[in-house]
Design a protein around this motif. Structure first.
Motif, PDB file in Angstrom:
ATOM      1  N   UNK A 164       0.863  -1.258  -0.142  1.00 14.22           N
ATOM      2  CA  UNK A 164       0.090   0.157   0.103  1.00 14.22           C
ATOM      3  C   UNK A 164       0.731   1.310   0.115  1.00 14.22           C
ATOM      4  N   UNK A 165       2.111   1.256   0.682  1.00 21.31           N
ATOM      5  CA  UNK A 165       2.780   2.387   0.850  1.00 21.31           C
ATOM      6  C   UNK A 165       3.348   2.679  -0.639  1.00 21.31           C
ATOM      7  N   UNK A 166       3.570   1.758  -1.550  1.00 22.54           N
ATOM      8  CA  UNK A 166       4.177   2.032  -2.704  1.00 22.54           C
ATOM      9  C   UNK A 166       3.117   2.015  -3.761  1.00 22.54           C
ATOM     10  N   UNK A 167       1.760   1.976  -3.442  1.00 23.29           N
ATOM     11  CA  UNK A 167       0.688   2.074  -4.510  1.00 23.29           C
ATOM     12  C   UNK A 167       0.786   3.535  -4.851  1.00 23.29           C
ATOM     13  N   UNK A 173      -4.791   8.354   1.739  1.00 23.50           N
ATOM     14  CA  UNK A 173      -5.382   7.241   2.954  1.00 23.50           C
ATOM     15  C   UNK A 173      -4.044   6.574   3.699  1.00 23.50           C
ATOM     16  N   UNK A 174      -3.036   6.171   3.001  1.00 20.31           N
ATOM     17  CA  UNK A 174      -1.804   5.784   3.638  1.00 20.31           C
ATOM     18  C   UNK A 174      -1.298   6.680   4.745  1.00 20.31           C
ATOM     19  N   UNK A 175      -1.281   7.803   4.290  1.00 23.90           N
ATOM     20  CA  UNK A 175      -0.651   8.932   5.241  1.00 23.90           C
ATOM     21  C   UNK A 175      -1.558   9.040   6.501  1.00 23.90           C
ATOM     22  N   UNK A 176      -2.792   8.992   6.188  1.00 21.02           N
ATOM     23  CA  UNK A 176      -3.678   9.126   7.492  1.00 21.02           C
ATOM     24  C   UNK A 176      -3.426   7.912   8.346  1.00 21.02           C
ATOM     25  N   UNK A 177      -3.434   6.881   7.766  1.00 22.73           N
ATOM     26  CA  UNK A 177      -3.195   5.432   8.534  1.00 22.73           C
ATOM     27  C   UNK A 177      -2.027   5.234   9.291  1.00 22.73           C
ATOM     28  N   UNK A 178      -0.790   5.795   8.629  1.00 24.10           N
ATOM     29  CA  UNK A 178       0.389   5.950   9.169  1.00 24.10           C
ATOM     30  C   UNK A 178       0.461   6.986  10.423  1.00 24.10           C
ATOM     31  N   UNK A 179      -0.158   7.955  10.099  1.00 23.07           N
ATOM     32  CA  UNK A 179      -0.650   9.380  11.356  1.00 23.07           C
ATOM     33  C   UNK A 179      -1.056   8.593  12.506  1.00 23.07           C
ATOM     34  N   UNK A 180      -2.164   7.673  12.372  1.00 21.15           N
ATOM     35  CA  UNK A 180      -2.834   7.120  13.275  1.00 21.15           C
ATOM     36  C   UNK A 180      -2.072   6.235  14.187  1.00 21.15           C
ATOM     37  N   UNK A 181      -0.765   5.668  13.650  1.00 22.35           N
ATOM     38  CA  UNK A 181       0.013   4.693  14.183  1.00 22.35           C
ATOM     39  C   UNK A 181       1.122   5.384  14.948  1.00 22.35           C
ATOM     40  N   UNK A 182       1.745   6.719  14.583  1.00 20.80           N
ATOM     41  CA  UNK A 182       3.000   7.146  15.362  1.00 20.80           C
ATOM     42  C   UNK A 182       2.666   8.528  15.545  1.00 20.80           C
ATOM     43  N   UNK A 183       1.838   9.452  15.078  1.00 15.49           N
ATOM     44  CA  UNK A 183       1.726  10.839  15.174  1.00 15.49           C
ATOM     45  C   UNK A 183       0.982  11.270  16.343  1.00 15.49           C
TER      46      UNK A 183
END
Length: 406
Positions: A164-167, A173-183
């Motif tokens: 997904x990160x390379x799609x 959508x991926x940026x929001x998902x990653x932010x929810x994991x670490x930001x």
């Protein structure tokens, strides 16, 4: 199980496991859910914060849960044997017990804490019943097949996130998902903090709304692993390992070999996540997938270490207190949820996301002290714990004896 039929070694193991589970759960009680796998979600990290995360990942995460599942599987066999010796249908009784345990788990999930494991154990335990008559070697083979399937599942999920990160299509959508994991400043984490600093009813409504999807997702990610550990526990009971029948040197050698296998790669994984700057996919992948193969020997290693220490000092004062905590494992498990949510949630003292990770061991030690201090005096007067009494009474469809005979 009547007091006279209890196995002291298993009570001690169960006491250690329920205490160890509190160590790992404390992060999820006190901080946003993402901080369980990635401490960066809690904000800027001090050296103490990183040390607490590393110790938890290397030594505790999944290992105490694995030990608890092994003991659950072993206890199922003991309870079936006891029921059948009394002329009752052991498998049927176990199914009724599972049904009521699931109901208790639903209440625990909705009224106290989203991280309940009782529903999972109830459903997975029904599947484990199908393996109860197998020989130890067959149980071990089935357990490791389940472990392989679990690893393929969680590794496939992490691989899908990397894809997904390379799609090219859904970068936002991926940026929001990653932010929810670490930001910690992401909308998802800010909303979670506001929710758990609030009143009881909004939390309840949130969990009711998410119960089917959120719980099913968690079940999918943990069911195969849990079943594997239950079957491993059955094999370890039949082989005499969990009952303390091995000699001290056998337990010592087993612990040494298991920790030698599991600790170096776990330390390497912790260093990798740290060097990555707690990159979200690295942290999540390590927590879910890459650490899993080493969780198996370390869970067995903890059991062997505890039983070795028990064999060396069976009369130590701490042993009786640990055994008492183990006899009241369900009450202690639910009691710590009540205590910790009262400390951290808004309907209680409202400390959610106010305590840094480095300070969380203080709450763990306080919880341990409470377990050890109340459990032993209680079991001197009462045959079963309050939660255990409720569970047993529901299974028998009538109030059961709770006080000891004079």
């Amino acid at each position: 199980m009547s007091p006279s039929s209890r196995i002291p070694a298993m009570d001690v193991l169960r006491g250690c496991a329920v205490m160890g589970i509190l160590w790992m759960n404390i992060t999820a009680f006190a901080l946003p859910q993402s901080a369980y796998s990635n401490p960066a979600a809690a904000g800027p990290l001090s050296g103490g914060d990183i040390a607490f995360w590393a110790a938890s990942l290397i030594l505790v995460d999944g290992k105490m849960r694995g030990l608890f599942a092994m003991l659950f599987g072993a206890s199922m066999l003991l309870l079936i044997d006891r029921e059948e010796m009394a002329g009752r249908n052991g498998a049927r009784t176990q199914m009724v017990r599972a049904g009521w345990l699931f109901a208790i788990g639903v209440a625990h999930y909705l009224l106290l804490w989203w991280g309940d494991i009782l529903m999972l154990y109830a459903l997975v335990g029904l599947v484990a019943l199908l393996f109860a008559q197998r020989e130890p070697l067959a149980l071990v083979k089935a357990a490791f097949l389940l472990f392989l399937l679990h690893f393929l599942l969680v590794a496939g999920f992490i691989a899908s996130l990397y894809a997904w990160s390379h799609a090219p299509g859904d970068a936002q959508g991926f940026t929001r998902f990653i932010a929810a994991l670490s930001d910690p400043g992401s909308p998802a984490i800010r909303q979670e903090i506001a929710l758990y600093r609030g009143d009881f009813l909004p939390i309840l409504r949130h969990k009711l709304a998410g119960l089917p999807g959120d719980w099913l997702w968690s079940f999918t990610m943990t069911a195969l692993e849990t079943l594997g550990f239950m079957l491993l526990g059955m094999a370890m009971l039949k082989g005499g390992f969990l009952t303390g029948r091995w000699n001290a040197d056998q337990y010592r050698r087993t612990a040494r070999h298991c920790f030698a296998i599991g600790l170096p790669p776990m330390i390497a994984l912790a260093l990798w996540v740290w060097w990555s700057g707690f990159a979200p996919l690295s942290a999540l992948g390590t927590a879910l997938a890459w650490s899993f193969p080493f969780r198996i020997p370390l869970s067995v290693g903890w059991a062997a270490l505890i039983l070795w220490l028990l064999a060396r000092a069976p009369g130590h004062a701490l042993v009786a207190r640990l055994a008492a905590a183990g006899r009241l494992a369900l009450s202690n498990y639910l009691g710590t949820s009540l205590l910790m949510t009262a400390i951290f949630y808004g309907w209680g003292l409202g400390n959610f996301a106010h305590v840094r990770p480095a300070a969380l061991p203080l709450f763990v030690v306080a919880g341990w002290a409470a377990m050890l201090l109340w459990s032993q005096p209680y079991v001197r007067r009462f045959a079963v714990g309050p939660a255990e009494w409720l569970w047993r009474s529901l299974v028998r469809a009538q109030p059961q004896k709770i006080r000891r005979s004079s």
